[in-house]
Each structure stands twice: as C-alpha cells, then as structure tokens.
Design an enzyme around this catalytic site. Structure first.
Site, PDB file in Angstrom:
ATOM      1  N   GLU A   1       0.935  -1.190  -0.069  1.00 32.58           N
ATOM      2  CA  GLU A   1       0.410  -0.436  -0.326  1.00 32.58           C
ATOM      3  C   GLU A   1       0.635   1.222  -0.031  1.00 32.58           C
ATOM      4  O   GLU A   1       1.473   1.465   1.110  1.00 32.58           O
ATOM      5  CB  GLU A   1      -0.736   0.182   1.270  1.00 32.58           C
TER       6      GLU A   1
ATOM      7  N   CYS B   1      -2.333   9.290   3.093  1.00 34.82           N
ATOM      8  CA  CYS B   1      -1.936   8.631   1.690  1.00 34.82           C
ATOM      9  C   CYS B   1      -2.738   8.965   0.805  1.00 34.82           C
ATOM     10  O   CYS B   1      -2.703   9.424  -0.679  1.00 34.82           O
ATOM     11  CB  CYS B   1      -1.672   6.670   2.213  1.00 34.82           C
TER      12      CYS B   1
HETATM   13  P1  NAD Z   1       8.723   4.987   4.754  1.00 32.51           P
HETATM   14  O1  NAD Z   1       8.580   4.144   2.771  1.00 32.51           O
HETATM   15  O2  NAD Z   1      10.071   5.717   4.876  1.00 32.51           O
HETATM   16  O3  NAD Z   1       8.529   3.990   5.289  1.00 32.51           O
HETATM   17  C1  NAD Z   1       7.713   2.876   5.631  1.00 32.51           C
HETATM   18  C2  NAD Z   1       8.096   2.072   6.873  1.00 32.51           C
HETATM   19  O4  NAD Z   1       8.820   1.162   5.897  1.00 32.51           O
HETATM   20  C3  NAD Z   1       8.786   2.265   8.862  1.00 32.51           C
HETATM   21  O5  NAD Z   1       8.319   1.907   9.381  1.00 32.51           O
HETATM   22  C4  NAD Z   1       9.741   2.334   8.117  1.00 32.51           C
HETATM   23  O6  NAD Z   1      11.514   2.232   9.289  1.00 32.51           O
HETATM   24  C5  NAD Z   1      10.155   1.170   6.874  1.00 32.51           C
HETATM   25  N1  NAD Z   1      12.018   1.041   6.231  1.00 32.51           N
HETATM   26  C6  NAD Z   1      12.087   1.550   5.835  1.00 32.51           C
HETATM   27  N2  NAD Z   1      13.045   0.892   4.572  1.00 32.51           N
HETATM   28  C7  NAD Z   1      12.753  -0.121   4.992  1.00 32.51           C
HETATM   29  C8  NAD Z   1      13.457  -1.205   4.423  1.00 32.51           C
HETATM   30  N3  NAD Z   1      14.256  -0.776   3.531  1.00 32.51           N
HETATM   31  N4  NAD Z   1      13.054  -2.669   4.788  1.00 32.51           N
HETATM   32  C9  NAD Z   1      11.869  -2.591   5.487  1.00 32.51           C
HETATM   33  N5  NAD Z   1      11.905  -1.127   6.167  1.00 32.51           N
HETATM   34  C10 NAD Z   1      11.898  -0.122   5.941  1.00 32.51           C
HETATM   35  O7  NAD Z   1       7.201   5.903   4.364  1.00 32.51           O
HETATM   36  P2  NAD Z   1       6.956   6.874   4.951  1.00 32.51           P
HETATM   37  O8  NAD Z   1       7.586   8.390   4.681  1.00 32.51           O
HETATM   38  O9  NAD Z   1       6.544   6.353   7.128  1.00 32.51           O
HETATM   39  O10 NAD Z   1       5.317   6.851   4.909  1.00 32.51           O
HETATM   40  C11 NAD Z   1       5.025   7.472   4.032  1.00 32.51           C
HETATM   41  C12 NAD Z   1       4.584   7.029   3.074  1.00 32.51           C
HETATM   42  O11 NAD Z   1       3.383   5.865   2.984  1.00 32.51           O
HETATM   43  C13 NAD Z   1       4.332   7.638   1.511  1.00 32.51           C
HETATM   44  O12 NAD Z   1       4.382   7.795   0.496  1.00 32.51           O
HETATM   45  C14 NAD Z   1       2.278   7.551   2.228  1.00 32.51           C
HETATM   46  O13 NAD Z   1       1.705   7.740   0.957  1.00 32.51           O
HETATM   47  C15 NAD Z   1       2.772   6.470   2.758  1.00 32.51           C
HETATM   48  N6  NAD Z   1       1.289   5.550   2.770  1.00 32.51           N
HETATM   49  C16 NAD Z   1       0.972   4.683   1.658  1.00 32.51           C
HETATM   50  C17 NAD Z   1      -0.181   4.675   2.441  1.00 32.51           C
HETATM   51  C18 NAD Z   1      -1.321   3.549   1.871  1.00 32.51           C
HETATM   52  O14 NAD Z   1      -2.098   2.424   2.347  1.00 32.51           O
HETATM   53  N7  NAD Z   1      -1.085   3.053   0.309  1.00 32.51           N
HETATM   54  C19 NAD Z   1      -1.317   4.550   3.550  1.00 32.51           C
HETATM   55  C20 NAD Z   1      -0.389   5.211   4.394  1.00 32.51           C
HETATM   56  C21 NAD Z   1       1.087   6.309   3.844  1.00 32.51           C
END
Ligand code: NAD
Length: 519
Positions: A255, A289
């Site tokens: 997502e 999001c």
């Molecule tokens: P992010 O991708 O930086 O991090 C999300 C999660 O992934 C965190 O727990 C982080 O610690 C983990 N993570 C980061 N790098 C990783 C790796 N290499 N391996 C495994 N895990 C890793 O995203 P963010 O900045 O926390 O959130 C914002 C983003 O999330 C925006 O793009 C938003 O649109 C999206 N989002 C999407 C939805 C949806 O349902 N489509 C919902 C909420 C947020």
C-alpha cells in the site's frame, strides 16, 4: 495547550510488550511533534530479536489456527468495545506521537473499531471451505480450502499508527496466521498500545509479536523471515521490499504513495466541494496517503471555487491541542517539514502563486506549516508530480471533463481520487475512467475508505493487493484444492481401451459444453 493523559499511559508497560531476544541493543529516542520534547525511547531490535519474534509467532500459529471462528471472533469484538471505551488514552497517544489534530486522530479509532467488527463478523464466511465444480460430474467432489500463509510480517508508517498498525493484522489473525509487526519508530507506542489492548481482549501473547526499530535493520530482517509481507509506506521502499521478498518467493502486498486528484465539474455544489477539499487536503496536515494534492476545476467555476476554498483555508484553526478545539495539527517529522518547504519554495521560485498559507509557524510549535494553496504550478516543479505528503494543494483550471480525467491520470500513482458533481450517476460513470484504486463522488476520501466491505488499494505505482473486503483477508491465505475421486479414476478403467476412453471423454466434454449447469 491542554495537557494530555488525564489517565496516564504507562510507557514502560508498552515498551515491555516489544519482543526481545537475548542480545543487547540500542534504543531510539522519540520526540513529540507538538513541542519537540522527548516522549521516551523504544528498543532498536536487531536480527536476533526478529528471529525470536518470528519463531514465537510461528510456534503459536497452529494452535491459534485450530481455534474456532466464534472463539476468534469474540476476541476482536471485545477489542472493538474496549477500543471505543478507552479512546481518550489512545487519542492522546496518537496525538503525542503524530502531532495530528484530535478530530483526525478519532478517525483512526473509529476505523479500527469498524474493521475489527467487520472481519470479526465476516471472516468465517470468507474463509469457509467452498464446494467447487468437480473435474467429472458426480465422480469428483471438490472443495476450495483457505490455508493460512503462516507468519505475516507487517511494516507500517507513522501517519496512521493505530489503523495501519492493527487493522490489516486483524484480518491476518482472523485468517489463522501469526503476526509480527514492525511499526515506524516515531509511532511505535500507539501500535504497542493497540497490541496490549488486543491481548487484554484475549489474544494469546505470542501470536502477535512486535519488533521496534528502523527500516534498514529491523524492517529488512522481517522481510527476510516472514512467510508473507504487508508493507504500507512509500513507493521506493515498497519496490525494494517486494524485490527482496520476491527472491525468497514470499508473497507481498503493498500500500504505497499517491498524488491524489480531485475534479470539480461545472454543476458541482461549490460550497460542499470547497468544504470537501479542505477535509481532503488538510486531514492529518496532508500526511495521509489518500489526501488530495491536486484539484482540477472546470474554467467556468474556477475563480468562484478558488475563492471559497481560500476563504475556508484561511479560517482553519492550526495548533497543538489535546482536545477538539484545533482543526489541523502539526507535521510529524522534521524531514516532512523540510520536504514541504522545499516543494513550496521550488514552485514559488519557478513562478507559482501562493493563494493561502505558504509558511511554517514556529510560533505554534517546531513542525507546524500553514495549510497552503498554490496556483500556476507547472511541469518541472517538484510539487507538480512528486508526492508532497503535507498540507499543500495545487489548483488548476481545466477546459472540461475530458481534460480533467486526462490530467488526473497523468501520473505514475493511482491511489485515490474525488469527483464533485450534482449528477451523482454521471460522477460514478466518470469515476470508471480514473485509474485509481478508489474514487469518491461528492466526498474527498472517506466514503470509499470507510466502505470496508469493498477493497481499497492502489493501481499503477500505488500498490499491489488491496486491503478491506474479501481481498483484504484472502491475501493472507493460500488456496488449496481438495478433490475426492470416486467410483472410477480419471483414466481408462474397467477394461476400457485408451481409444474408447478418448471417445467417451470427448463425448462427455461436448455434453458439458451444451449443459450450462454442469460447467
Ligand atoms: P517509508 O517507506 O519511509 O517507511 C515506511 C515503513 O518502512 C517504516 O516502518 C520504515 O521504518 C520501514 N522501512 C524503511 N526502509 C525500509 C527497508 N529498507 N526495509 C524494510 N523496512 C523499511 O514511508 P513513510 O515516510 O514512513 O510513510 C509515508 C509514505 O507512506 C507516503 O508515501 C504515503 O503515501 C505512504 N502511505 C501509504 C498508505 C496506503 O495505504 N497506500 C498509507 C499510509 C502511508
């Protein structure tokens, strides 16, 4: 600012719910976005912790899957009731960790209760074995059975710590799986609070393990161990996780990000559309999001709509408060504030116009940024196509429906969209031309999201395998076909020659073709 925690939450009790292995580890300090002050620290789990969490959950899973549906359902309905009763505690915690307004935090509480009730009541129907048509009429009796995948790893972001930390996991648990959750470090306490509440509602401790820590260490260790991954976060990280899970042929659902459009047609109720835009653009300070970042307005009503939107945006009460007195709260992280400032200043430097907002508000707290409207945003500005994930929207005039749809679709993202028109049927027809996982007509984002009986997810680079509805639980299972053959095999038998068998089967296949109820 009103003070949080009328009834104090024990942070040490929450941190004690993290699944830890025997090794020593560092901790990560968490700061409150409203003030910048430290809230507390969470353990930075290493590979040994993740090993232990996955092993515990794996060991607990068969007994959990063997429990009756009604037994499992009781736990999640009890969780539903406890969550609604104890909402002030978790609202304080969500606000403390995210800096969002209380009016936005409550959406998470209501959403989590609704999803717990929905899957609690419906899981049995989605998962029970289904009779399927057998290979040979009367001779083969066939069932489709749903088998839990095993241990599902969840990696979640900071923007919706309760909803995203818990609701998809509830579906996975009801499907008979074990769960290991790695929440974002900024918002782990909210996720831990929810897991403690699930345990209070009767969930066995080991079946839902939590490991806290950063993405590259703790998150990656989980990606390398879980039987199935559900990732919610940014598109670039999602892509990396899917590739890594793919190396082990572990299933994965994603997502991801969006750059969500709203379309205002000439016949729209402009007051309602402007109200809807305010909700859609500035919910969670735009860090949702499915929040709206682009608005396409038909030329004939462009200026009127813009005036209404600007007037409402300027009236927004921005500030830190642990009650319902503020409309919009703070950004959650310094990185997010930087990104918002960069996007706006890049656009303004290249010729865009700020209609409302456009600056940070250190007088309110370290991470506040005003709800902002821009016009004159063009290709070549970062704001035009990149996800900002902040309280900033660009408004564009368009010649009509066709241009609006073309421009709404002209992005690699396809998460959510919104259409405003007095002709709801025409709006629903137009929705089908939009390449987005959910389209709201005469609502900004919540009508589709809250219709939990229907899947929501992303098209294009916004995701794979939606949440909610039937898909939202079946993805945590594997389909197994069980077929019982009786009286004769699917092969020549009872002294038939291969030629006789071939003729007989050909006749049978033809007969089925002309007898619709047989196949
Ligand atoms: P992010 O991708 O930086 O991090 C999300 C999660 O992934 C965190 O727990 C982080 O610690 C983990 N993570 C980061 N790098 C990783 C790796 N290499 N391996 C495994 N895990 C890793 O995203 P963010 O900045 O926390 O959130 C914002 C983003 O999330 C925006 O793009 C938003 O649109 C999206 N989002 C999407 C939805 C949806 O349902 N489509 C919902 C909420 C947020």
């Amino acid at each position: 600012m009103t003070e949080p925690f009328a009834k104090p939450v024990s942070f040490s009790k929450l941190v004690a719910a993290v699944t830890l292995g025997p090794g020593t580890r560092d901790s990560i300090e968490v700061r409150a976005p409203f003030t910048g002050a430290p809230i507390g620290s969470i353990p930075a789990c290493g590979e040994d912790d993740v090993d232990r969490a996955v092993a515990l959950s794996r060991a607990a899973q068969p007994a959990w899957a063997a429990r009756s549906f009604s037994d499992r359902k009781r736990i999640f309905l009890r969780f539903h009731d406890l969550l609604l009763e104890r909402q002030p505690e978790v609202l304080d915690l969500i606000q403390m960790e995210t800096g969002k307004a209380r009016a936005h935090a409550i959406e998470e509480v209501l959403d989590s209760a609704v999803v717990a009730r929905y899957y609690g009541r419906r899981a049995r129907k989605f998962l029970q074995p289904r009779r399927r048509k057998g290979a040979l009429p009367l001779l083969t009796r066939t069932w489709e059975v749903r088998v839990p995948v095993g241990v599902v790893g969840f990696i979640t972001p900071w923007n919706f710590p309760l909803t995203l930390g818990i609701t998809d996991a509830i579906a996975a648990l009801l499907a008979g799986n074990g769960v290991v959750l790695k929440p974002d470090p900024q918002t782990s306490l909210t996720a831990l609070w929810a897991v403690c509440l699930l345990r209070e509602a009767g969930l066995p401790q080991e079946i839902f393990a939590v490991v806290t820590g950063d993405g590259p260490t703790t998150g990656q260790a989980l990606v390398d161990r879980a039987d199935y991954l559900m990732f919610t976060g940014s598109s670039p990280v999602g892509r990396r996780i899917a590739a890594r899970a793919g190396e082990r042929l572990a299933g994965c659902s994603l997502e991801l990000g969006g750059k969500n459009p709203m379309i205002v047609l000439a016949d729209a109720d402009l007051e309602a559309a402007a109200e809807g835009a305010v909700r859609g653009c500035f919910v969670g300070a735009g860090q949702v999001c499915i929040s709206i970042e682009r608005i396409y307005v038909v030329e004939s009503i462009f200026q009127r709509f813009l005036d209404l939107l600007a007037e409402r945006t300027r009236r927004i009460q921005l500030g830190a408060s642990f009650d319902y007195s503020m409309d919009v709260g703070s950004l959650t992280t310094a990185a997010q504030l930087r990104r918002v400032e960069e996007h706006v200043s890049d656009a303004v430097t290249k010729g865009a116009t700020v209609v409302a907002g456009g600056r940070r508000r250190p007088d309110l707290g370290p991470l506040f940024y005003e709800p902002t409207i821009l016009t004159g945003v063009r290709d070549g500005m970062r704001l035009f196509a990149e996800e900002t994930f902040g309280p900033v929207v660009s408004v564009y005039p368009v010649s009509g429906e066709q241009e609006a749809v073309e421009r709404a679709n002209a992005t690699p993202f396809g998460l959510s969209a919104s259409i405003w028109t007095r002709d709801a049927s025409a709006g629903a027809r137009l929705a089908r031309a939009i390449r987005a996982g959910s389209v709201n007509v005469n609502e900004a984002y919540s009508a589709a999201w809250a219709s939990v009986d229907s899947p929501v997810g992303g098209m294009k680079e916004s995701g794979l395998h939606p949440r909610h509805g039937r898909e939202g639980i079946l993805k945590f299972t594997q389909a197994q076909t069980i077929a019982v053959q009786r009286w004769m095999p699917i092969a020549p038998s009872h002294g038939m020659t291969p030629e006789f068998y071939a003729r007989w089967m050909t006749r049978l296949v033809k007969m089925v073709r002309h007898t619709p109820w047989l196949g």
